[in-house]
Motif scaffolding. Structure first.
Motif, short mmCIF file in Angstrom:
data_model
loop_
_atom_site.label_atom_id
_atom_site.label_comp_id
_atom_site.label_asym_id
_atom_site.label_seq_id
_atom_site.Cartn_x
_atom_site.Cartn_y
_atom_site.Cartn_z
N PRO B 56 0.94 -1.26 -0.03
CA PRO B 56 0.00 0.17 0.05
C PRO B 56 0.98 1.05 -0.04
O PRO B 56 0.58 2.17 -0.56
CB PRO B 56 -0.96 -0.19 1.31
CG PRO B 56 -0.93 -1.65 1.51
CD PRO B 56 0.47 -2.23 1.21
N LYS B 71 -1.82 3.87 -6.81
CA LYS B 71 -3.51 4.06 -6.32
C LYS B 71 -4.34 5.04 -7.21
O LYS B 71 -5.54 4.56 -7.27
CB LYS B 71 -3.43 4.23 -4.87
CG LYS B 71 -4.75 4.14 -4.33
CD LYS B 71 -4.57 4.14 -2.78
CE LYS B 71 -4.23 5.47 -2.40
NZ LYS B 71 -4.50 5.94 -0.88
N ARG B 125 -5.83 8.50 2.18
CA ARG B 125 -7.20 8.29 2.21
C ARG B 125 -7.95 8.75 0.83
O ARG B 125 -7.54 10.01 0.69
CB ARG B 125 -7.75 8.91 3.38
CG ARG B 125 -7.29 8.90 4.64
CD ARG B 125 -7.29 7.61 5.26
NE ARG B 125 -6.43 7.50 6.60
CZ ARG B 125 -6.79 7.74 7.83
NH1 ARG B 125 -8.25 8.07 7.90
NH2 ARG B 125 -5.79 7.70 8.82
N PRO B 126 -8.92 8.06 0.18
CA PRO B 126 -9.24 6.65 0.48
C PRO B 126 -7.98 5.77 0.44
O PRO B 126 -6.97 5.88 -0.47
CB PRO B 126 -10.17 6.12 -0.70
CG PRO B 126 -9.82 7.21 -1.67
CD PRO B 126 -9.45 8.49 -1.01
N SER B 127 -8.05 4.65 1.26
CA SER B 127 -6.90 3.65 1.50
C SER B 127 -7.11 2.83 0.07
O SER B 127 -7.85 2.84 -0.71
CB SER B 127 -7.14 2.82 2.57
OG SER B 127 -8.46 2.00 2.31
N LEU B 128 -6.09 1.98 -0.29
CA LEU B 128 -5.88 1.13 -1.29
C LEU B 128 -6.97 0.22 -1.30
O LEU B 128 -7.81 -0.06 -2.03
CB LEU B 128 -4.60 0.34 -1.22
CG LEU B 128 -4.35 -0.53 -2.38
CD1 LEU B 128 -4.35 0.14 -3.70
CD2 LEU B 128 -3.03 -1.19 -2.13
N SER D 55 -2.69 4.14 9.01
CA SER D 55 -2.32 3.16 7.98
C SER D 55 -0.88 3.17 7.58
O SER D 55 -0.23 4.30 7.85
CB SER D 55 -3.25 3.16 6.84
OG SER D 55 -2.85 4.25 6.16
N PRO D 56 -0.45 2.15 7.19
CA PRO D 56 1.07 2.37 6.34
C PRO D 56 1.02 3.39 5.53
O PRO D 56 2.25 4.31 5.34
CB PRO D 56 1.43 0.64 5.81
CG PRO D 56 0.45 0.01 6.38
CD PRO D 56 -0.64 0.75 7.02
N GLU D 57 0.13 3.51 4.61
CA GLU D 57 0.21 4.87 3.74
C GLU D 57 0.37 6.05 4.71
O GLU D 57 1.05 7.02 4.07
CB GLU D 57 -1.00 4.81 3.21
CG GLU D 57 -1.36 3.64 1.85
CD GLU D 57 -2.84 3.32 1.53
OE1 GLU D 57 -3.38 2.61 2.31
OE2 GLU D 57 -3.16 3.52 0.48
N ASP D 58 -0.53 6.20 5.71
CA ASP D 58 -0.61 7.38 6.44
C ASP D 58 0.86 7.74 6.82
O ASP D 58 1.21 8.96 6.99
CB ASP D 58 -1.61 7.33 7.60
CG ASP D 58 -3.01 7.07 6.94
OD1 ASP D 58 -3.17 7.72 6.06
OD2 ASP D 58 -3.84 6.72 7.96
N ASN D 184 -5.24 16.69 2.33
CA ASN D 184 -6.11 15.91 1.80
C ASN D 184 -7.56 16.41 1.51
O ASN D 184 -8.00 16.86 2.58
CB ASN D 184 -6.19 14.60 2.66
CG ASN D 184 -7.13 13.32 1.85
OD1 ASN D 184 -7.97 13.84 1.16
ND2 ASN D 184 -6.72 12.13 1.99
N LEU D 186 -10.18 15.41 1.59
CA LEU D 186 -11.25 14.60 2.42
C LEU D 186 -11.12 15.10 3.88
O LEU D 186 -12.22 14.91 4.82
CB LEU D 186 -11.35 13.26 2.51
CG LEU D 186 -11.30 12.61 0.77
CD1 LEU D 186 -11.08 11.02 0.95
CD2 LEU D 186 -12.53 13.01 0.27
N PRO D 188 -9.22 14.15 6.74
CA PRO D 188 -9.65 13.06 7.45
C PRO D 188 -9.37 13.47 8.90
O PRO D 188 -8.30 14.34 9.05
CB PRO D 188 -8.81 11.93 6.89
CG PRO D 188 -7.80 12.52 6.17
CD PRO D 188 -8.56 13.86 5.64
#
Lengths: 442, 442, 442, 442
Positions: B56, B71, B125-128, D55-58, D184, D186, D188
């Motif tokens: 991800p 992504k 976000r949105p996540s994978l 998350s890992p992405e975050d 972002n 969104l 979040p």
């Protein structure tokens, strides 16, 4: 002597243009040299007359990296003759100053390093008087060469190249000083006393009509013995679809219609890069158009309304009301392209333009009012070969990322014009006298 | 299922290419829908398989404004189907998330404002997982449409467009992740397990020969019923001079000869803008070529020698020794042009390339090894009209400041190739699999 | 009249400095006006004499956003008198040109918008002759005011302020024109004929010794009736630790030791921001130090060796060999700080410097050779209040992101010096005559 | 275990702060080691708990050059222990990965080259799982050292430094992820489940009163045996004038008064550089304040009205209505300074702040709500010596161009606070929880 006719006289342009493609008995080298001796004196003098009412300060400044100081133009064109003609072909010629090769080389890599372009405005020394002395030194040597009689065809050609080069810089001197003066909140006029024409003068506009061409195989590019740049060659055949070309250029009044219709706020009309410029640079009208609060010094406001009376236009004569019937100028390629899309038309290709110009009659001259952006990228013609030697850096190495303009402007020395001439600038450039002529598929 | 054949199988490319120009009996709408239903499943699945071994995190980052996160590619191609097909033509379709239109619109001005391109890497976000759910949501709806039987020819066409769009992004996903990984001092490998081909695989090189074409009037551009982009049309006649085209691409070994001969230090070979890049960006070799001190992490040194053994090349499989016989890639247009000048040749025009491709036989496929820079600016064909509606922003608005590339690369999905295909990038772009094929006047 | 003594005579500086802090019977307003009448004529004339051998071109150019054209300095100082003194306090005074307020306001927000600082070099109009006429117009009015006899203490003070302001610009004119000339590959000399002193003249250097101070509570800041800037006030007590101050400034020879020892290649000595400058801007020596290939025009090479003979230094007199015993100048704060660290010492605070200056004797004057970077940020003194009215923008709004320099340079008009004077520049500035004096904890 | 108390428990801050300056019997090395063993486990775990819902992405992305990815923070703090403690003082310790020294060194020049700061977001590899394994590897080794019993005082000190360093990064992790999430569209929420406090929680505001201090000679800087950074030393005497300090911080409601009064449009209140930021960056309110059109994704509008209801504020909990009584945060130094000028007050010096904090009682804690910009530049204390060795690069080399902040924020681990603590940021920084407390001359 007055202003030299070759620079400013409003000659019947069509006749001049046609003449350039007329084949004629080739003159002898001696005849050519004699003609050049006259042309050299006339043209070199014209450069000085163009700017002789500007102060040394005016002639020193540089307003952006793309432009150059007037004094630099005067010295660079001189350096061009010194380097290509005198030092190479006049035995015993002595440099005026060996350091000038570093200062006044524009972009010839083969000659080694040179003064950085964006720093040309720092050259208060040599002074204008010294640059004038440099011109006189070189002119004396050139005169002695030319007056001696017959030169070889190679040297004749190099002198002809130098004179065409000087003419190109005559136009740039006007566009560059205009830009520099515009950055002065006083909006001074360049004031060109004695000039028969001014930026504003204009014949009444005829209604626009569409001139239809049938297309087919057409010959494009320079032929004959007269001088032309390497980028106009070789003459070659192209295959054209039928098309129509507008009988005249787009006018200020027509362009204001585009503004009023929200042209600068609607991405539909724009190339992607052009829309980027509109947004990042805040374009709302052509360069030099201002909505001025007259009571305010240095005041520029962005255009609200889009009526032609809302605007004042900065010209070489200072701030002026826009003439509705005059060809709109100081457009980027992006703006020309957006206008054409909005108008339900398109820009012509350079081949359509040239093919039409050959058969043009009964309408206004195809050149004359403004440089005309074409849809054609500045690519080499099939079989193109850059000139040999130093002159090989003149055109070929710029053949990427630029658009071709055809025609000419009031600032173009009239003897310099021909229908095969390819002018070129990057698509975002706006400080030239650049407008547009519409085209459409027939 | 394994890697879908359409993405990676080393098909006989020439046959494929030829096939695309073969006219055939036009299939019915129902036949087309059935074919699309199969193609949709295969292609959409192939996108995920390309990146399913990436984490991800890998799929989230953006390495430069010109590239996009994996992504984002996965979501954008999905948004494309949702916007052009489902929302417009599937009654009762419900948006997966109404905010995604803002996030995953690439450049469609007609749809309003959108997330800034250089900030795409901020979209954790949105996540994978959510993007994958988005894909599934859209795929379910698309499957239900496609499986229902015959769709109108308009909808069939929009789905075909979406699939071709997806294929373009499959190639970009590989070039973008390659660039991102290269900025990691660990130089990780993307590792594409299960792929039949890797970036490095290559058949032995044949000696280069010149393939002569006589020129004359040739038809250029797409014809027939198969899908093509609007920029490939209309098919039209051009007039070509005789020319010769090299039988194969320039190899790494040949390119090293250019480096060793001082190619990156000699302005003679370079376009002016290209020489500017060499100096301002310190180019001494193609992108991804490094002279690595193996004992050092994150170490890059500029190339001293110019022997092929001096270099290591970053690939999707990590750092590798360059294969002397492989086509050189990751060149800018400037480098391709400079190499051609140094070699005493030139780049072909896109018209020469396409005309030759039609009559090509007995030599290696003309596409296949790398995208091939042409001398042609990305201009519209005569009579070009952008598609109607939203798709009108697909190609036309980018027609300035770019060069055409022809051919294809190992990263191009093979079903996506045809000889009328026009790829385009700015002249300084180097992160695509871009090389060159020499041409010369015959 | 010759060069005015107040500008250039090598007065015994210590005496002058001491005198400024001597309290005296306060003069009457009439006595003050009479003194100002004399001082006004002398100082205003001195500004013109400083530059009267420069051409109009020389006086027009601007070499960077931080500097200004000479002509602009001449007009701005005049505008300062016109705005603060004449328009406010001379009934019936008529503006020379109402547009000049827009052109020659430096940074006074209370007066509204103004010409953009980086565009000052575009002001070829008004011409130098017009600016000189402006000066004469304002001077005539000022003379008529001053010669009328006693002015109010407020007006006297404003005139005094204007004269101190003029003196500050006299120094800036020299540093700005030096920078502009340095960008000219010809490296012209400003040539200051008639000046008693030149940049290069220097008394023999004494060995450096450490002057110890005991610290304790010391009074800092201006007191008495003489003019001072608001940033020198209020006088207040500070508590100092014992410290030692070097008896003289660091010399060129000593600085070359630092270079030779790898000072510009070793991050240990540098503040983090300074090390960033060294790397991004390629600093290898002070500004204006060059390793010149004498046979080359425009040639600058980066210093290889680090022997004093390797260098040539650009001065107001053109290129010169560095004098080993002269105070090193044209250092940034970062370089001064790095040298001090390398030398096992530190820079003094501005409070240590001022406290030491009060008790200084038997050594070289504490000012004089160069401005001396201190370790003190340019913060307000306790109880600091900016002046009322327009003058309130003079100093206070710049109190962030700058370092204090103390002392003075050969270019500082000598009557302008006092030990409470606070000069200030950003830490990366190098175009002033800025050097350093070492300090250490006692 | 739940969220560790040391990070989030709303302890009576004043008591904690007072305690730090209380001198106590010095513990033995063994006692210190035992205490550190406990603190190490608690603090290292707290770092992971702060982000375990991301998350890992975050945890991978970097939103600007000034910030870092969460994963990088987690690895860098680990590298700090590995480098300063384990590799130097644990015989037989084996690197987890020798390449990590290149990747996770922040700015220690003495250790050689390192990964470029703006490229930290490209480090998808090592993965978050690998970084967690790195943390475990290092923690195991550290535990084995600490559990062995008594360590030398030097090693004890290095571990204490590492833990204070970890605490600093705990605060930065929150401010950095907040900034990234804000980019972002969104918006979040970081959502910190289990945290006792949130960014928004706040006790009711008391009326602001002025706390008067008499000034005089006061002792400033750290003393005693507890850990402190080198920049807090040496303790030394300063001489203060009488002053008054506000009993609490400026609130959102008070700051809105400034906005409504045109504070962002009036240059009178601003430092010159601050006014430049207002104009070039379009500041109209603190960072994270938005006038949101709720129906629009990614929508930000500039504030029209200046009523508190016009705004929504981005927090770690997502978009929230501003609490009128909460301390305003996310101000630059320029904004804090402008507000103080508008309010007829000023910012305190860091010395006034610290002197007042020592005698503070009966009012709200002086720290706690937000970091408080002071008027003091970040200069070294008299007699300041950077730590020996690698730690010498911790603070001293940043002592230019920054302003001191005192106090602390909800994001500061509470055990980390003390009244001698000197935080510092450049004057334009706004992404910290930075507000202001007013001061004035008494």
């Amino acid at each position: 002597m007055g202003m030299p006719k070759s620079v400013n006289r409003p000659e019947p342009l069509l006749r001049v243009l046609k003449a350039t493609s007329r084949s004629a008995a080739r003159p002898t080298d001696a005849e050519t040299t004699a003609a050049l001796a006259h042309k050299y004196r006339t043209l070199r003098g014209a450069s000085l007359q163009l700017v002789d009412h500007l102060s040394p300060e005016d002639q020193c400044i540089q307003s952006m990296a793309d432009s150059s100081p007037i004094k630099w133009h005067l010295a660079h064109t001189t350096w061009f003759f010194e380097t290509l003609v005198l030092k190479a072909h006049l035995p015993g010629y002595r440099d005026f100053d060996p350091r000038f090769g570093y200062l006044f080389n524009s972009y010839y890599e083969a000659l080694g390093s040179r003064h950085a372009r964006p720093q040309r405005g720092m050259l208060t020394r040599p002074s204008l008087a010294e640059v004038n002395a440099y011109r006189e030194h070189v002119d004396r040597a050139a005169h002695s060469m030319l007056d001696r009689g017959s030169l070889s065809s190679e040297v004749n050609w190099l002198i002809e190249l130098g004179l065409n080069h000087e003419q190109q810089h005559q136009e740039l001197m006007l566009t560059d000083i205009k830009h520099a003066f515009w950055l002065n909140p006083l909006r001074p006029a360049v004031r060109m006393p004695g000039c028969g024409r001014s930026e504003a003068s204009k014949a009444p506009t005829s209604p626009m009509t569409w001139q239809r061409s049938l297309g087919g195989v057409r010959q494009i590019g320079h032929h004959g013995n007269a001088f032309a740049f390497d980028n106009e060659t070789p003459r070659h055949a192209v295959l054209l679809q039928p098309f129509s070309l507008a009988s005249r250029l787009v006018t200020n009044a027509e362009y204001v219609d585009f503004i009023r219709d929200g042209g600068y706020r609607d991405p539909r009309w724009w190339l992607s890069d052009g829309w980027g410029c509109v947004q990042s640079q805040g374009w709302t009208a052509p360069l030099y158009w201002e909505v001025v609060d007259e009571g305010r010094v240095g005041g520029r406001a962005s255009a609200p309304g889009g009526r032609i009376d809302d605007y004042r236009i900065f010209t070489l004569d200072g701030m002026r009301d826009p003439d509705p019937d005059q060809a709109v100028t100081h457009l980027s390629y992006y703006e020309a392209s957006a206008f054409a899309s909005w108008a339900g038309a398109r820009l012509p290709t350079e081949f359509e333009w040239e093919a039409a110009a050959e058969s043009w009659s009964g309408v206004e001259p195809i050149c004359a009012d403004a440089w005309q952006w074409t849809r054609s990228s500045y690519d080499p013609y099939p079989g193109y070969k850059p000139w040999a030697g130093l002159a090989g850096e003149y055109n070929g190495k710029f053949m990427v990322g630029q658009q071709v303009l055809r025609g000419g402007s009031f600032a173009t020395p009239s003897g310099h014009l021909r229908i095969t001439y390819r002018n070129f600038f990057p698509p975002g450039a706006r400080w030239q006298f650049s407008g547009l002529r519409l085209a459409r598929d027939a």
